[in-house]
Design an enzyme around this catalytic site. Structure first.
Site, PDB file in Angstrom:
ATOM      1  N   ASP A   1      78.920  39.759   2.777  1.00 41.60           N
ATOM      2  CA  ASP A   1      79.430  40.048   1.438  1.00 41.60           C
ATOM      3  C   ASP A   1      78.152  40.331   0.662  1.00 41.60           C
ATOM      4  O   ASP A   1      77.390  39.407   0.365  1.00 41.60           O
ATOM      5  CB  ASP A   1      80.168  38.847   0.854  1.00 41.60           C
ATOM      6  CG  ASP A   1      80.736  39.164  -0.513  1.00 41.60           C
ATOM      7  OD1 ASP A   1      80.005  39.767  -1.341  1.00 41.60           O
ATOM      8  OD2 ASP A   1      81.902  38.824  -0.774  1.00 41.60           O
ATOM      9  N   HIS A   2      77.866  41.600   0.382  1.00 42.11           N
ATOM     10  CA  HIS A   2      76.509  41.901  -0.078  1.00 42.11           C
ATOM     11  C   HIS A   2      76.186  41.280  -1.439  1.00 42.11           C
ATOM     12  O   HIS A   2      75.018  41.161  -1.806  1.00 42.11           O
ATOM     13  CB  HIS A   2      76.220  43.407  -0.056  1.00 42.11           C
ATOM     14  CG  HIS A   2      76.937  44.183  -1.097  1.00 42.11           C
ATOM     15  ND1 HIS A   2      78.198  44.677  -0.902  1.00 42.11           N
ATOM     16  CD2 HIS A   2      76.584  44.534  -2.350  1.00 42.11           C
ATOM     17  CE1 HIS A   2      78.580  45.308  -2.006  1.00 42.11           C
ATOM     18  NE2 HIS A   2      77.617  45.240  -2.897  1.00 42.11           N
TER      19      HIS A   2
ATOM     20  N   HIS B   1      83.930  39.627  -3.374  1.00 39.75           N
ATOM     21  CA  HIS B   1      82.769  39.416  -4.250  1.00 39.75           C
ATOM     22  C   HIS B   1      83.060  38.440  -5.400  1.00 39.75           C
ATOM     23  O   HIS B   1      82.272  37.534  -5.659  1.00 39.75           O
ATOM     24  CB  HIS B   1      82.293  40.750  -4.842  1.00 39.75           C
ATOM     25  CG  HIS B   1      82.110  41.826  -3.816  1.00 39.75           C
ATOM     26  ND1 HIS B   1      81.505  41.590  -2.607  1.00 39.75           N
ATOM     27  CD2 HIS B   1      82.460  43.137  -3.799  1.00 39.75           C
ATOM     28  CE1 HIS B   1      81.483  42.715  -1.904  1.00 39.75           C
ATOM     29  NE2 HIS B   1      82.064  43.666  -2.605  1.00 39.75           N
TER      30      HIS B   1
END
Ligand code: NAD
Length: 479
Positions: free
Chosen positions: A179-180, A242
């Site tokens: 999950d950047h 996010h």
């Protein structure tokens, strides 16, 4: 600075957008900082029949932001790249890949370490993982880490199926689900900020917090990603992953915890306590929207974008109120919001304190804002002012926590993968809870026809998003 690492990367989808826009530039930065130096190689795979030389040229093209740098370094870097054409369903191709990886491991002395990176369409994740296992690609003497990009499923059932497939091939401890947002400096530093500020940490509960707001706003539309967006929508694309992970950083217990297992357990416990919504509550607690053209009529409405259906009911905006059933947080609304074609790009957390914080020596009704992407040079605001100028002494930073956004999210996540640090990756149990929560909303919305489009491009979304907070006597801080 991290020490030099050794590994053979196998990038499935090595000719794709993610690989070129994010992975190769990040690997290059790690090369320049000598985290990757002599003992690594990258095998790019995709269907097309490319030569190593052609592949290297495409890799160098992806480094255009660094063209001012020494061209020689770039060429040295590109010598670590090799190409293997590959069809995900063809067993023979995996055997060829295994042999190439073994050869490169000898050549570069990569310590038998393997990073299998899924930069490929999600429908292939399970197939590729199973073949890696069945065709014996895994090494015995080094590590074998599987990196999975989002989306991890499109609902609970498909996420369970995917997880079942990959966990037949890889143990949970070797799976790195990206999950950047968890690679972003501010998100990574939230536990430090909390741990270093006893007053703030003391205030983070239902006695002192009026509400917490998470906004991930974009000013652009779907651009050339209409086809992908039609299968996703903001709820799946931003909220399930996010936004939830950001809430996890701010609301989990024990920010001093350092061990991945403890941090993950605290986050899992938080998500397991998400207050479930009934279908009727979805109508009152969540708002969806889709952008229309802008005030001048120049910009395309979502339904006019390429690869988007003329009658599409996909949402490009979501606002909602999330609650948790824990002693610490029950009764505190977490208002979340994410959308495209909003007035500005902004990713922020606004912690709205109540008047009782006076007893902690904090000015009543203060708002602490954590900016996930620096804005106007600021990372943290108190009541809208840079925290250093705000005249309050409850936010303290150790020097190293000054945010310079020096490291790209992907760069930081790749270092973690090479170091075996799973703190900034998502666990299956977290995803199970968040998908379950999101599915209720999705199912309700799929059973009703929205009146789309319902907000003008360049505005704050539909009016109902304002009313969601007004009803509780609150208002959005970023407005
Ligand atoms: P893309 O379409 O640009 O690239 C897909 C790659 O897969 C290409 O290299 C293609 O050749 C390869 N491929 C397709 N079919 C294949 C097959 N049958 N056998 C072997 N290779 C095959 O996609 P992308 O945008 O790079 O996305 C890749 C993954 O990353 C997806 O899971 C996506 O959801 C995820 N992701 C992408 C972004 C982004 O910014 N692009 C952001 C977050 C997550």
């Amino acid at each position: 600075m991290a020490k030099e690492k050794s590994a053979i990367f196998i990038i499935f989808g090595g000719s794709g957008d993610l690989a070129h826009r994010k992975l190769y530039p990040s690997l290059f930065r790690l090369y320049k900082s000598k985290v990757l130096k002599d003992h690594f190689a990258v095998i790019g795979t995709a269907r097309r029949p490319w030569s190593d030389d052609y592949f290297r040229e495409t890799v160098i093209t992806s480094l255009e932001d660094y063209f001012d740098d020494d061209k020689e370094i770039m060429e040295e870097f590109a010598k670590h790249f090799f190409y293997q054409s590959h069809d995900v369903n063809d067993s023979e191709h995996y055997i060829a890949l295994k042999n190439l990886a073994g050869k490169l491991d000898d050549q570069f002395e990569a310590g038998h370490n393997r990073v299998y990176y899924m930069a490929i369409a999600p429908r292939f994740f399970g197939t590729v993982a199973e073949h890696i296992n069945s065709e014996g690609l895994k090494t015995k003497d080094g590590y074998n880490r599987l990196v999975i990009e989002k989306p991890f499923g499109r609902d609970l059932d498909s996420a369970c199926e995917l997880n079942g497939n990959i966990s037949k091939a890889f143990p949970e401890d070797d799976i790195y689900r990206i999950d950047h947002y968890l690679g972003k400096e501010m998100v990574q530093d939230i536990p430090n900020i909390r741990a270093n500020n006893p007053k703030l940490e003391q205030a983070l509960n239902n006695k002192y917090v009026s509400n917490i707001q998470v906004t991930l706003a974009e000013s652009i539309g779907v651009e050339d990603r209409g086809g992908y967006y039609e299968t996703a929508g903001v709820l799946r694309d931003m909220i399930q992953n996010h936004v939830m992970q950001i809430i996890g950083a701010i609301a989990s217990d024990d920010p001093k915890a350092k061990e991945a297992k403890v941090i993950h357990k605290n986050k899992c416990d938080l998500f397991a306590s998400l207050k479930e919504l009934s279908p009727e509550e979805v109508d009152t607690e969540f708002v969806r929207g889709q952008y229309d053209t802008d005030k001048t009529g120049e910009k395309k409405a979502y339904r006019q974008e390429d690869n988007v259906a003329e009658d599409s009911n996909i949402e490009t905006f979501v606002a909602g109120k999330i609650e948790f059933n824990t002693d610490r947080w029950s009764g505190v609304p977490f208002y979340v919001r994410s959308g495209k074609r909003m007035p500005d790009k902004s990713s922020r957390i606004d912690i709205v304190l109540n008047d009782k914080v006076k007893e902690l020596g904090i000015r009543p009704n203060s708002v602490v804002t954590l900016l996930i992407e620096k804005e106007d040079g600021n990372s943290i605001l108190i009541n809208g002012l840079n925290y250093k100028d705000a005249g309050q002494d409850f936010i303290e930073f150790p020097e190293e926590a000054e945010f310079d956004n020096a490291r790209e999210a992907y760069e930081s996540l790749i270092i973690d993968i090479l170091s075996g640090n799973r703190v900034h990756f998502t666990l299956w149990d977290e995803l199970r809870s968040t998908w379950k929560y999101i599915d209720t909303i999705r199912e309700r919305w799929d059973s009703q026809t929205p009146e789309f489009p319902n907000y003008i491009s360049g505005t704050m979304g539909p009016d109902a998003a304002e009313m969601l907070l007004e009803r509780d006597g609150n208002s959005w801080i970023w407005d």
